[in-house]
Write a protein that holds these residues in place. Sequence first.
Motif, short mmCIF file in Angstrom:
data_model
loop_
_atom_site.label_atom_id
_atom_site.label_comp_id
_atom_site.label_asym_id
_atom_site.label_seq_id
_atom_site.Cartn_x
_atom_site.Cartn_y
_atom_site.Cartn_z
N ALA A 90 -32.16 6.08 -27.12
CA ALA A 90 -31.76 5.76 -25.77
C ALA A 90 -30.91 6.71 -25.30
CB ALA A 90 -31.06 4.31 -25.52
N HIS A 91 -30.97 7.42 -24.38
CA HIS A 91 -30.14 8.56 -23.91
C HIS A 91 -29.37 8.22 -22.53
CE1 HIS A 91 -27.90 12.46 -24.00
NE2 HIS A 91 -28.38 12.54 -22.57
N HIS A 92 -28.07 8.32 -22.43
CA HIS A 92 -27.38 7.99 -21.32
C HIS A 92 -26.71 9.54 -20.54
CE1 HIS A 92 -24.76 6.45 -18.20
NE2 HIS A 92 -23.60 6.75 -18.66
N ILE A 93 -27.13 9.52 -19.39
CA ILE A 93 -26.15 10.77 -18.52
C ILE A 93 -25.20 10.25 -17.70
CG2 ILE A 93 -26.76 12.88 -17.20
CD1 ILE A 93 -29.76 12.47 -17.90
N SER A 94 -23.74 10.50 -17.91
CA SER A 94 -22.99 10.24 -17.21
C SER A 94 -23.06 11.20 -15.89
CB SER A 94 -21.72 10.38 -17.98
OG SER A 94 -20.58 10.17 -17.20
N SER B 249 -19.84 12.00 -4.28
CA SER B 249 -20.18 11.17 -3.04
C SER B 249 -20.42 9.40 -3.70
CB SER B 249 -21.42 11.37 -2.53
OG SER B 249 -22.59 11.86 -3.53
N GLU B 250 -20.77 9.22 -5.04
CA GLU B 250 -20.95 8.10 -5.60
C GLU B 250 -20.14 8.17 -6.94
OE1 GLU B 250 -25.24 7.64 -5.78
OE2 GLU B 250 -25.48 7.40 -3.79
N PRO B 251 -18.91 7.98 -6.90
CA PRO B 251 -18.10 7.81 -8.31
C PRO B 251 -18.30 6.55 -9.00
CG PRO B 251 -16.64 7.11 -6.21
CD PRO B 251 -18.10 7.37 -5.73
N ARG C 15 -23.07 14.60 -20.31
CA ARG C 15 -22.52 14.43 -19.20
C ARG C 15 -22.68 15.74 -18.11
NH1 ARG C 15 -15.85 14.65 -18.70
NH2 ARG C 15 -15.48 15.53 -16.62
N PHE C 16 -23.10 15.19 -16.71
CA PHE C 16 -23.47 16.17 -15.72
C PHE C 16 -22.65 16.17 -14.75
CE2 PHE C 16 -26.59 18.06 -12.75
CZ PHE C 16 -27.05 18.82 -13.58
N ASP C 17 -21.90 17.05 -14.38
CA ASP C 17 -20.94 17.19 -13.46
C ASP C 17 -21.31 18.09 -12.04
OD1 ASP C 17 -17.76 16.25 -13.97
OD2 ASP C 17 -19.08 17.05 -15.90
N ILE C 18 -21.44 17.40 -11.00
CA ILE C 18 -21.87 17.97 -9.87
C ILE C 18 -20.48 18.19 -8.76
CG2 ILE C 18 -23.24 18.31 -7.83
CD1 ILE C 18 -25.32 16.63 -9.55
N SER D 178 -33.75 11.27 -10.97
CA SER D 178 -34.69 11.54 -11.83
C SER D 178 -35.03 12.82 -12.49
CB SER D 178 -36.21 10.86 -11.18
OG SER D 178 -36.22 11.63 -10.23
N ASP D 179 -34.79 13.87 -11.64
CA ASP D 179 -34.97 15.16 -12.05
C ASP D 179 -33.95 15.72 -13.20
OD1 ASP D 179 -36.84 15.28 -10.34
OD2 ASP D 179 -35.93 16.65 -8.59
N THR D 180 -32.79 15.09 -12.79
CA THR D 180 -31.59 15.58 -13.80
C THR D 180 -32.02 14.72 -15.13
OG1 THR D 180 -29.89 15.46 -12.01
CG2 THR D 180 -29.11 15.05 -14.33
N GLN D 181 -32.58 13.56 -15.11
CA GLN D 181 -32.91 12.86 -16.33
C GLN D 181 -33.78 13.83 -17.15
OE1 GLN D 181 -34.66 9.09 -15.11
NE2 GLN D 181 -32.80 8.00 -15.77
N LEU D 182 -34.97 14.19 -16.41
CA LEU D 182 -35.91 15.45 -17.04
C LEU D 182 -35.42 16.46 -17.60
CD1 LEU D 182 -38.79 15.10 -14.49
CD2 LEU D 182 -38.59 13.66 -16.33
#
Length: 209
Positions: A32-36, A41-43, A71-74, A84-88
């Motif tokens: 299992a992989h989680h992306i923070s 806009s959605e904290p 972790r993915f910061d925008i 879903s694109d970030t997940q890929l």
Amino acid sequence: MQKTILVMFSGGLDSCYMLYYYLTQTDYAIHAHHISLRYPSEPRWSEEDRACRQIVEYCRQIRSFDYSESRFDIGFKRYAGRDSDTQLLMAAQVAPNLRGRGHLAIGWEKSDFELEVNRQRAKNKVTENLWNALCDSIDYPLGEHISRTILFPLIEMDIDKGKMIAALPNELVEMTWSCRRPRKDESGISQPCGKCKPCQTIRFAKMSQ
């Protein structure tokens, strides 16, 4: 070769059910992989991160599995992409590290296609084409053991949120976090907003039980 399912895990109801299903109904190796996902806009990332870790701790009592986080910061106020694109993108980083033959599982369910943009993406196979391109970008031979076919188990099972809630242990359902715009109560504890689409959908699903 051992089959390993890479479950993209958000801490929400859909991905929680998907993880629980694979752990209880199959003997596949699971990662299992989680992306923070962090954008202004959605904290909601702290609530999702906490939910993921609680669920993982609970589910490891069922059987062992691997778990990782990224972790993915925008930094922009408006994020116009698709989660879903970030997940890929991140799945393509994780998949070469899996043991055995890796199969990517995404927790989409049928209500996701109420949005016209998602119906058009499905019609044009945007997700599948992007996954193939990302797999092509992996240095040879690291990507040779990764399946190009994406698994959509919730769609294949034709299961909705009401059925997921009924099938999961109650304490596991309460650990999930799906709200996209959490608010703090007087004690500083995060509470679902009750207004975003995931909140409304889950409230309706619980009422229908």
